[in-house]
Structures are given as structure tokens and as C-alpha cells.
Scaffold this motif. Sequence first.
Motif, PDB file in Angstrom:
ATOM      1  N   SER A 185      -8.132  -1.312   1.937  1.00 32.63           N
ATOM      2  CA  SER A 185      -7.121  -2.117   1.252  1.00 32.63           C
ATOM      3  C   SER A 185      -7.723  -3.155   0.317  1.00 32.63           C
ATOM      4  CB  SER A 185      -6.225  -2.819   2.276  1.00 32.63           C
ATOM      5  OG  SER A 185      -6.986  -3.678   3.110  1.00 32.63           O
ATOM      6  N   PHE A 203      -5.770   3.404   0.603  1.00 39.99           N
ATOM      7  CA  PHE A 203      -5.187   3.512   1.936  1.00 39.99           C
ATOM      8  C   PHE A 203      -6.245   3.209   2.998  1.00 39.99           C
ATOM      9  CE2 PHE A 203      -4.662   6.182   5.734  1.00 39.99           C
ATOM     10  CZ  PHE A 203      -3.514   5.600   6.258  1.00 39.99           C
ATOM     11  N   LEU A 209      -6.927  -2.992  -3.291  1.00 37.40           N
ATOM     12  CA  LEU A 209      -5.686  -3.614  -3.748  1.00 37.40           C
ATOM     13  C   LEU A 209      -5.752  -5.136  -3.648  1.00 37.40           C
ATOM     14  CD1 LEU A 209      -2.974  -1.243  -2.228  1.00 37.40           C
ATOM     15  CD2 LEU A 209      -3.851  -1.292  -4.559  1.00 37.40           C
ATOM     16  N   THR A 261       0.834  -1.208   0.000  1.00 39.55           N
ATOM     17  CA  THR A 261       0.000   0.000   0.000  1.00 39.55           C
ATOM     18  C   THR A 261       0.864   1.252   0.000  1.00 39.55           C
ATOM     19  OG1 THR A 261      -1.721  -1.192   1.230  1.00 39.55           O
ATOM     20  CG2 THR A 261      -1.829   1.213   1.219  1.00 39.55           C
TER      21      THR A 261
END
Length: 829
Positions: A737, A734, A740, A679
Motif C-alpha cells: 500500500s 494491493f 498509494l 485501495t
Amino acid sequence: MTTAHENQSDQVVAEGVDEEPIESNRRLFSGKMQITIALIATLYAAFHMIALNGVSISGLTGVEIPFLPALPIETWNFRIVHIAGALAVGFLMFSSHTFTETERPSSSKLLTMIAAVLIVPVLISGATAIGFASTIASGTLPEMGGLTTWASFPGTETFASEVYWFGIPLLIATFGAMIIGWFERRAQHQVAASDIILALSGIVVAIYLVSIYGTAARNAVGTPFVPIGVAFAATAGAAMILELTRRVAGLALVVITGIFLVYTFTAHLLPGILAVQNPYSWQRFFGHVYSDAGILGPTTAVSSTYIILFIIFAAFLQASKVGDYFVNFAFAAAGRARGGPAKVAIFASGLMGMINGTSAGNVVATGSLTIPLMKRVGYDKKTSGAIEAAASTGGQIMPPIMGAGAFIMAEITGIPYQDIAIAAIIPAILYFASIYFMVDFEAAKLGMRGMREDELPKLKKMLRQVYLFVPIMILIWALFAGYSVIRAGTLATVAAVVVSWTLPEHFARGGKWGLQRILMVATTVLSVVLAGLYFTAPVDENGLTQTSFAMTVLSTVLVLAILTTLAWVTFQEITDANQGLGMRGFLKGFELAGVMSIQIIAVCACAGIIVGVISLTGVGARFSSVLLDLAAASQLLALFFAMCIAILLGMGMPTTAAYAVAASVVAPGLVQLGIPPLTAHFFVFYFAVVSAITPPVALASYAAAGISGANPMQTSVASFKVGIAAFIVPFMFFYNSAILMDGTLFEVVRAGITAVIGVFLLSAGVQGWFMGSRSVWYMRAALILAALMMIEGGLLSDALGIGIAVGVYLVQKTVKPSGDGAIPVRGAD
């Protein structure tokens, strides 16, 4: 620019994307020298292909060829040779000055004669380096811990030789040639004498460093006891890297690197977090900077492996015209929609971004076609350039290749590249979705139309050639099947060449089952079988593939089939233009690879100098402490500070270098805050990429403005507006998460859907167009608020965001505060 859209339906990319991805008016374009440079670039690229795959021709065919180097090559040696080759090819390929419309001969024969005299010191230095290498290889020197010793201390004969017979002559030749090169002028079909001296100097540096770094003296790197010759070689090498960077990337990165170099020797005089306790000597610093802590570190590790491999892949797609198919396919798929060329720019830039990881390169490759067409259907010059700049910038975050920064991320963090590519899927979707919404709403507000049917390639024809996506599909499959990035890239490159031979126009001779088709089918089958054997074969303790009798036979037959096919296609090239990827196409592919690779290698090596300064002075750790202090007050403030640093770095240098430096300065501090490494680095990488469209210095926007004819600053502001969602996305992953791919399937799917809705609402608020009608200012503010609520990622915030959006829709449809009215159609004939 002239296009074929007005007259022919299947000529979309005829004039638009034949250009090299990265243009330079310093290049050698004419005369026999172009062939010479292409051949040198071929050797340079072939060396990397062989070395990276760890299998020599003798190992593949079973025939021993004594002059071939042993593989694998030691890591430091490989990187040293990689940089030396780039310096040699780069100085021959890129002139020190900019060419004008008319070729200008050398401005002074005296300058040429002075440059020619410099051959003496460079030969003296080279002969001394070869002498050192011979002595080290002779086995007469004592050993320590299994390594040959190299005693170079003041008062010894070796020290005197390194200073007076190697170092001083090398610096005289290097700096003398650089200074003369700034004044020497030549024609495009010539090579300046000063450039030849610089190319030779780069080779001399490599000869010396490869020899010395093979001894115990390598353990002294970064200490005051590093051999004096290493400091001389590193000084000359660093100077040549800066000069080549100036030629291929401009002064901005050179100036920033110069500031870091000045900081190294003045840091002990500075206050606060910039200060160091003791000054650094010239010998210690340059002995440190040309090591794996600097120039030979992560940036060069990536440029010497992944980057050059995928550049070769991209160059062959370009040379074989397979890359053109991507743009044609985008026109066929999106050209009919309102504001069609703008949406084509989005799709084409995304597709080209998978093979070309530079923002400016994507702008030139696709923008030269899409920008004029956007202007034609109603977009103004500023908006046309802005859309292309924003779309092209997104190519660097588009899996699977994602530009050079992603490879550097994998090298620094140790996270497998496949994981990084998977994590980038949703952020890339969000980026391109936001641009698409911005473009669509702009077209709706202005009442634009799409392109006519007769202006576009036939979709059915494009679908019949969908097999041209095979190289990309093979690359993606190989990456996610567990093969290494290098093997996947190699296989995709071979596939690009083989697939290019299957284009229908390449069968003009020989009938339906003529010799060429038979050879191509046989080559394809053999390639698939041999690839299967190669990728499943066991490896020995050195990582080399163990050959078998079947592999030996098949590889021999394959080489013969490829050579025969190449000869046949070359014959067609001679007798009929544009008939396949023959010898001319191969040379063109390697020439393109040379141009593209030299530029990125120089940038990565120059960024390595900055990384070396940061690692030696420890300034990165001190910046991390500042982030920690800010996070104590507000974690959001620390993230904002990290964002500003990444963008500021990107304003002055290419995004690859910006990320490499920011990853050393900012990312460690974010990790210390407790942020996961993936991240943290993605956060920095994302902002380093979008710095290309962030005013006041936006390199991608400036390149687009050059094509559109708009004001560069206005274009950069407009591109910032088009890509505004990209500045929100890093904060999204951020706080959530799952964007991602870190979470359960439900969490990932929910995060992706709500984030897309969020960027839709954000685009609607920025453009002032929502659900088919215009929005007044307070409704736009409400839409932006709703978008931020959706972006936050929580269940409650998502519900509030949807509620606000529904409320805006109901008000808009009942009260109609915007006052819907007829909008004239722009761009109609």
C-alpha cells in the motif's frame, strides 16, 4: 495529414492539435446554427459556473438583479436541471444520423410534418407540468411535516391529470420523436423537427420533477406509492438519455443498459444469485431510477460538478491555444531522443490527460500529430497506433484531474479528491515509465533516430513561454492548499483565459505598452487581488461568500477590464486572424465545452440507470458474496475475478461508466474482504481505465487505428503489449500500500524506486532488450521473474529480483547469447 515539420521548425502543432478533443460526424458544423448552438452552450456552461461557485452576479457586485435564481440551488433540482439542459443541448447539437460528405436534406417532408404535429402533445404535457408547479407554489395545498403534500392516487383528479394530460402526451411526444428521428434526414446547417421535440420533452420532464420532488411525494421514491407522473417522467427521461447516449457514445453502452433493464423485470424468473423474490412494477422501478439511487446519484453528482467544470477548463485551454503549448513543449523536450515522436506521444498524452480525461479524446488530440510522425521515423502503423493508445489511456490516471472516474471515486467513497490525487502519483509514474521503457527498447532494437533539430520547436523559446503552465500550477496549488475542487477549477479556468492573453503574438498592435498589454496586465493584477479576497472571505450559513466593499469595487473594475480587453481582442480578431481569445474564441471555448460535456453527461446519466438497477435489485451485494466465497479459497483469485469484471465492463462502455458500475458491483465486495476503500476502488478504477486498450474491444486502440490506418484488432493487441505493466500495477499496490502513499516516507520512497525498477525489468523482458543488447528467450523469462519479485514489494523479494537482474546482465555481457551485431538505423534520411 500535412504537418509543418518538414519546412518550419516552429510549426509543430500547426495542423495536428487544432481539432476538437472529441470528434463526431453527427455534429452541426455549418451555418448560423453553429453560432446558435455555441450561444446555448455558453448559457448552459455559465449556469454551472455561477451555481457551482455559489455566488450570483448580484452577490458579487452588490447590485440586486431580481431574475437571477437564488443560490445555492437544492441538490436534486440542480441535477435535474443539469440533465435536462444536457438533453436539450445534446439533441440540438447531435443529429440522430451520421452525415456523409455531401449534406442531405430531409428525406421526407411527411416525416417532418408528423414530427411537427408532435408539438401538440409536448405542449399539453408542458402546460400541465407548469400547472402542477403553479398549484404547488400557491400554498393552497395541505402540508405534512413542513412539506407540501401531493395526493396522486387512483380515482383522484390529480391522478387522472398526471396520466391523461401529462404522462401519455409526454410519452407520445418522446417516443414518437425518437422513432421519427431514426428516419428523418437533414442538412448540417439545420435542426430536425424531431430533435426540437426531444429537447422540449427534456425540459418538460425537468419542470415536472423539480415541482414534485419539492413536495412530500419525494419520500415515496422507490416505493409502489410513488406518484404515477414521476414514473411517466422518469420513463421519458430514461428513454431520452439512452437515445442521446446512442448518438454520442454508440450502441454498446445502450445495449448493456438495456440488458440491465430487461433483467430488472425478469429477475424473479432467474436462478441463483441473479434471482429476486418479487417482480418489480413499472411504476416502482422508474420512480426509483430517476432518484439519487440511480440517474440523480453519484454519476450525475460528479458530472454536474467536477466534470463539467474541468471540461470548461480544458475547452478554454484548447480554444486559447494554451493546450497546443503542451504538445510543443513535449516535442522540444523529447523529440530528439531515439524514436522521438513516440516519446513525445507519452509526454503530450500525459500533459493533455491532466485536462482531458477521455482515452479516445486524448488519442484524437495528440495522435493526429504524433502517429504520422512515428510512422515517419520507422514505427509501423500498428505500433504507432498502439503507443498512442496506451499513452492516451494513461491520461485518465494522471493527477491532478485524472478523468471523471476519480471524481466519481471521491463521491462514492467520501475520500477527499486531494487524497485520491496524491495516491495516484506513483501508479501514474509507473504507468508512463513502463510505456517509456517499452518505447525506448523498441526504438533501440530497430535502431531508430530522433527528429532533426530543424523539425522541432526551439527549446529556449518554449522555456520563455513556460508561464503558460500557470493555469495547471494554479490548479495544483489550489487543490493542495485546501481549497475545494470547484473553487480550484474555477480559478484555473480564469487563469487559462487571462494567461492566453499574454501570448506574445497578441501584442501585434499597440506597441510595447499598447492598450491591450496595459489592459491585460491590469486584468491579471485585479484577478489575483480579487481571487485572494474571494478565497479568504468568510461565508454565511448557506455557504455563500460574504462580499465586502473592496470586493464589490474590485469586481466591478475587473468586469469592466475584462469586457474592454475582450472587445479589444475581438477587434483584432476581425482585423487580423488568430489574435487572442476574443469573442470568437470564447464562443469556440464554450462550444467545445458543450460538445465534450454533453458526451460525458450522457454517459454518466446512462451509467446511473445501471446503478439504479443494481441498487434496487441488490445484485451488487450478491456479487460481493461471490467474491467473499472466492477469497476463502484464494484472495488472489478474488482479485483476478474483480479484474475480469472491471475489464469486461470497460470493453462495452466508456471507462467512466465502466468504473461507476464496477464500483457498485465489485468494490463493495473487495472492501468486505478487508481491503481499504481507497485501495479497493483504485484497483477497480485502474482496470476500468486499461480496458480501453484490452482486446477484443479496445476503444482507444480502435480510435488510434483509425488515424494510423492499421488493423484495429492488431493495434489493440499491440497496445495491450505496450501497456502490459499497467495490468501488474494494481496488484502491486494491493500487496504494497506504500505505492498509494500509505506509509512512512522511507516506505513510500523505497516502494516507488523498487516498483520503477520492476517495470523496467518487465519492459526489458517483454521487449527482449536489456542494457544495450538483445536478450534470448530464457533471459527474457528471467527478467520477467525478476520484475515480479521487485513488484511484490518485500525486502527479500527485492533482493532476489536485483540478484536475478544482475545475473542476467553478467551472463549477457560475458557469454553474449544474443549475438550483438550492427543494427541498421531506421528512419534516417
